[in-house]
Design a protein around this motif. Sequence first.
Motif: not given
Length: 402
Positions: A109-110, A113, A135
Amino acid sequence: MQTCLATAAVLMSVASASAEISNGTVKIGVLTDMSGPYADNVGAGSVLAAKMAVEDFGGKAAGVPVEVISADHQNKADIGLALARKWYDTEGVDTITEVVSSGVALAVQQLSREKDKAFLATGPGTPDLTGKACSPVGVHWAYDNYALANVATAPLVQKGLKSWYFLTADYSFGQALEAEASKVILANGGTVLGSSKHPLNSSDFSSYLLQAQASKAQVIGLANAGADMMTALKQANEFGITSGGQRIAALLVNLPDIHALGLNSAKGLIFADSFYWDANDKTREWSKRFMARFGGKAPGSLQAAVYGAVTHYLKAVDATKSDAGSVVVAEMKKMPINDFYTTNATIREDGRVIRDMYLLQVKQPSESKYPWDYYKILSTVPGDKAFRPLKDGNCPLVSAAK
């Protein structure tokens, strides 16, 4: 001349439609557990569900072809992150979905982003995905540990099963599941007597079960999943723990788990989930199509969730004519979700899909009338009651006023 002009107009239209779609293709990556303890719950079935969603959508979005690829993250954050980075940087992947491991999901997920790619988390349980790690390109689809604990644990405590001991998978998913369940137990007047942590994919739970037995807790909570949950439950039955009066509460159960265990071992289990294939005509219709292509195996909730997430994503791509994660996810949040898996659901500001959850019980063998006839739906819990309140998640995207 008119034919030439018409052809030119079609070509201009196609070029315009694909102008915002990188590489002229919408590419979906199913990053999942293909060989480990959760493979039956996600794995090849999740890949099939994604392909079915694309086929049912017509094979195109925003006028360009849609492609599905897949890979095995082996439940290791470094491997999952490396695969995701390769997909984004060199293989033109526009969105990643599934990612059953919470540790892998948080890392991906990071990265998503940073790359402005939509991330459709259908399998992981950690509520941090819509909490402190939320996010603007992340959507958490099926369930999370808060909802599982909230829907399943509270009724047991309220029935008088007050004292608990946990067997917990020793990584972010299991730790979060135990923590959420403990909050619910304490809030309802119960007590937590302790816990034993075990490594992922354990084969011997004897020492952990003996500690749980010695605690004399009324309930032994299994804060694990997949093969770990099944092994722990089988060994608890073999050791006579349930016949000795202690109850087993499995906090995360998937349909393939029950099939593998058999009704004699799993009968009576009460748990929460987001989907049951035999719930109504719509779920049965889709599930029978899935079963016809998957060796007769019925879909679990995480596999059905992939279909729902991919379908909603493609609707947003089609509407925006873009594959930029921030653009597509913003559109996804505007549109209501309605399909066989989810009815009248919405995506909250923090990325959490707010949908009904179900309190389920495994049938007695005598109650099962046909293959995969395993569950009774005890109650339906509305999404606003099942999932963590927006104000309690500490998501930086949520305005302080809320």
